[in-house]
Write an enzyme that holds these catalytic residues in place. Structure first.
Site, PDB file in Angstrom:
ATOM      1  CD  GLU A   1      -5.607 -15.563 -14.155  1.00 19.32           C
ATOM      2  OE1 GLU A   1      -4.864 -14.980 -13.171  1.00 19.32           O
ATOM      3  OE2 GLU A   1      -6.091 -16.621 -13.863  1.00 19.32           O
TER       4      GLU A   1
ATOM      5  CG  ASP B   1      -2.203 -16.119   4.977  1.00 16.97           C
ATOM      6  OD1 ASP B   1      -3.488 -15.509   5.050  1.00 16.97           O
ATOM      7  OD2 ASP B   1      -1.461 -15.438   4.420  1.00 16.97           O
TER       8      ASP B   1
ATOM      9  CB  VAL C   1      -5.246  -9.763  -4.803  1.00 13.92           C
ATOM     10  CG1 VAL C   1      -5.571  -8.545  -4.135  1.00 13.92           C
ATOM     11  CG2 VAL C   1      -6.396 -10.697  -4.546  1.00 13.92           C
ATOM     12  CB  ILE C   2       0.248 -10.301  -5.653  1.00 13.80           C
ATOM     13  CG1 ILE C   2      -0.085 -10.708  -4.262  1.00 13.80           C
ATOM     14  CG2 ILE C   2       1.589  -9.859  -5.725  1.00 13.80           C
ATOM     15  CD1 ILE C   2       0.955 -11.772  -3.554  1.00 13.80           C
TER      16      ILE C   2
ATOM     17  CG  HIS D   1     -24.459  16.795  -0.890  1.00  9.88           C
ATOM     18  ND1 HIS D   1     -24.348  16.137  -2.107  1.00  9.88           N
ATOM     19  CD2 HIS D   1     -24.008  18.003  -1.289  1.00  9.88           C
ATOM     20  CE1 HIS D   1     -24.230  16.849  -3.126  1.00  9.88           C
ATOM     21  NE2 HIS D   1     -24.145  17.927  -2.583  1.00  9.88           N
TER      22      HIS D   1
ATOM     23  CE  LYS E   1      -2.483  -3.030  -0.639  1.00  7.75           C
ATOM     24  NZ  LYS E   1      -2.381  -4.260  -0.277  1.00  7.75           N
TER      25      LYS E   1
ATOM     26  N   GLY F   1       9.948 -21.341  16.484  1.00  7.77           N
ATOM     27  CA  GLY F   1       9.336 -21.987  17.296  1.00  7.77           C
ATOM     28  C   GLY F   1       8.917 -23.243  16.798  1.00  7.77           C
TER      29      GLY F   1
ATOM     30  N   GLY G   1      -0.058 -14.347 -13.399  1.00  8.55           N
ATOM     31  CA  GLY G   1      -1.237 -14.345 -12.640  1.00  8.55           C
ATOM     32  C   GLY G   1      -1.801 -13.004 -12.362  1.00  8.55           C
ATOM     33  CB  ALA G   2      -4.676 -11.462 -13.815  1.00  9.05           C
TER      34      ALA G   2
END
Ligand code: FAD
Ligand code: NAI
Length: 476
Positions: free
Chosen positions: A214, A323, A194-195, A455, A58, A122, A191-192
């Site tokens: 893609e 993940d 998100v990244i 508004h 971002k 760990g 790869g189209a």
């Protein structure tokens, strides 16, 4: 001597560090182990999200968007610039300092909440007689911890294209893609998703000729079709080359750049020569070094830790979030699971509503959605009403000079309950929150249509799209 804790969290990404903080808030003596190192070998908690994911991407999206605005849109406002240049090294340096602020912020939060942090890897050593587990920490100083409750939040890694390891110099994962030192003349992306779209946008804005290859014949299949079509149109207009339905053949890294042989959607043999190649074809759950075998922790065929709906693994007292388990690979999903698990350990009723997890793609226009797509409702045979409102008819969007896209509502035909909200356009990432709140409260489209929205604001497009469900927009 082992150190005993009530809760040990393995992994300090959004799933792990948030779980640790919540567990400590609930009164548990809590430790969090994370192995991520900064460039000086020091701790860098925050996981993929903070170090090579959400936050740095971002930061670069913001910098590159400023550059594109200055180059292409300042003139519309009567602002002229000469010799506009981008110092990529400085931009990347700023990104690194944003990352560091977040790493430091998490270390501060650990202190504030009395979470004991261990910098190292760990791994499960053994189950302890009478309940609980022994966890080894391999770091600068070796430690042994014991705990009745263990939360595994070891995240994910970039999936490799078979036979094409990442060298992070020419063949880049998300990590290398965020550290490119100078704008490549030609950038390839496989790869189209998100990244691919986010990182492709960054480097296109900075002057690279970007081609995205893609595999699937449809663009952004997970998004609402109408929204995906609108976004595709905008990206192509900006100059992103997106080829759908391709089959990647051989990839050669001999010589200066990278050459990709592929078959296009019509079956034609093609080659693409680029300076650098980003491979963004999804991510795989990570349990490297965790030693799940030592305690018999069950993984599935993808390598994800098997959990039930409440993140319980097959072992008593061992939980897994984020993940490394099923479900969308999103930071906010990992965080919600982390909080819910800490609360369940405390005997509370932690809850994650998978039906209202928002998705955001931070391109320009931004794409955001929550709930069901129109194609999913059709496939399920659900009777629904749709309403859309274009940003072209929104006063604030005109004033901003950003009128691409629309807000789309999908509501149940009989009850008017909101089933999905889809946005492509300016600040979609912020606008989607209203829809998430509405859906959490089981609101109807009429509820949103009757709420007073400031508004001029982009949020009026949300209200108007809700009005459109009942075919009574006021400004279109
Ligand atoms: P991670 O963040 O991967 O953290 C796992 C941590 O555990 C790491 O620090 C790792 O070093 C550590 N670890 C692993 N094994 C061990 C071990 N044995 N011992 C000690 N430590 C260990 N999601 C969004 O919601 N919004 C976005 O804008 C967004 N942007 C993204 C952009 C990119 C380029 C990428 C790659 C991802 C993005 N994501 C985004 C996805 C998001 O980063 C992940 O969903 C999120 O980080 C998952 O959190 P986690 O805690 O499960 O795992
Ligand atoms: P992705 O799943 O979003 O997209 C991968 C794309 O690659 C898909 O379109 C897929 O069809 C395509 N693909 C797969 N194999 C291929 C092949 N052999 N050849 C050509 N195309 C192929 O995965 P991505 O972009 O790698 O991101 C991983 C995950 O990280 C995302 O799914 C998301 O969960 C998370 N993320 C979230 C962000 C956000 O929330 N804004 C930003 C970036 C990542």
């Amino acid at each position: 001597m082992s150190k005993n804790f009530d809760v040990v969290v393995i992994g300090g990404g959004p799933g792990g560090y948030i779980a640790a903080i919540r567990a400590a808030q609930l009164g548990f003596n809590t430790a969090c182990i994370d192995e991520w190192q900064n460039d000086k070998g020091g701790p860098a908690p925050g996981g993929t999200c903070t170090n090579v994911g959400c936050i740095p991407s971002k930061a670069l999206l913001q910098s590159s968007e400023h550059f594109e605005h200055a180059a292409k849109h300042f003139g519309d406002h009567g602002i002229s610039l000469e010799n506009l240049r981008i110092d990529v090294a400085k931009m990347v340096g700023r990104k690194d300092s944003v990352v560091k602020q977040n790493n430091d912020g998490i270390l501060y939060l650990f202190k504030k909440n009395k979470v004991t942090f261990f910098h190292g890897r760990g791994s499960f050593a053994k189950a302890v007689e009478g309940g609980g587990y022994e966890i080894s920490v391999a770091g600068k100083a070796a430690e042994t911890l014991t705990a009745k409750n263990v939360i595994v939040a070891t995240g994910s890694n970039a999936r490799q294209l078979p036979g094409l390891p990442y060298d992070e110099a020419k063949v880049l994962s998300n990590d290398g893609a965020l550290r490119i030192g100078a704008t490549p003349k030609k950038l390839g992306v496989i790869g189209a998703g998100v990244i691919g779209l986010e990182m492709g946008s960054v480097w296109r804005r900075l002057g690279a000729e970007v081609t995205i290859l893609e595999m699937l014949p449809t663009f952004l299949g997970a998004a609402d079709e109408q929204i995906a079509k609108e976004a595709h149109k905008a990206f192509v207009k900006q100059g992103l080359k997106i080829e759908l339905g391709v089959k990647i053949g051989s990839v050669s890294t001999e010589g200066e750049g990278v050459t990709i042989a592929y078959t296009d959607a019509k079956g034609g043999e093609q080659t693409l020569a680029v300076d650098k190649l980003i491979v963004s074809i999804g991510r795989v759950p990570n349990t490297i070094g965790l030693n799940p075998e030592a305690v018999g922790l069950q993984l599935d065929e993808r390598g994800a830790i098997v959990v039930d709906a409440e993140c319980r693994t097959n072992l008593p007292g061992v939980w897994a979030v984020g993940d490394v388990v099923r479900g969308p690979m999103l930071a906010h999903k990992a965080e919600e699971e982390g909080v819910a698990v800490a609360e369940r350990i405390a005997g509370q009723h932690g809850h994650v509503n998978f039906d209202t997890i928002p998705w955001v793609i931070y391109t320009s226009p931004e794409i955001a959605w929550v709930g069901q797509t129109e194609q999913a409702l059709k496939a399920a045979g659900r009777a629904y009403k749709a309403g859309t409102f274009p940003f072209l008819a929104n006063g604030r969007a005109r004033a901003l000079g950003d009128t691409t896209g629309m807000v789309k509502f999908l509501a149940d035909a009989a009850t008017d309950e909101i089933l999905g909200v889809h946005i492509v356009g300016p600040m979609a990432s912020e606008l989607i929150s209203e829809a998430v709140v509405a859906m959490e409260f089981k609101a109807s489209a009429e509820d949103i249509a009757r709420i007073c929205h400031a508004h001029p604001s982009l949020s009026e497009a949300t209200k108007e799209a809700a009005l459109a469900v009942d075919k009574r927009t006021l400004n279109f």
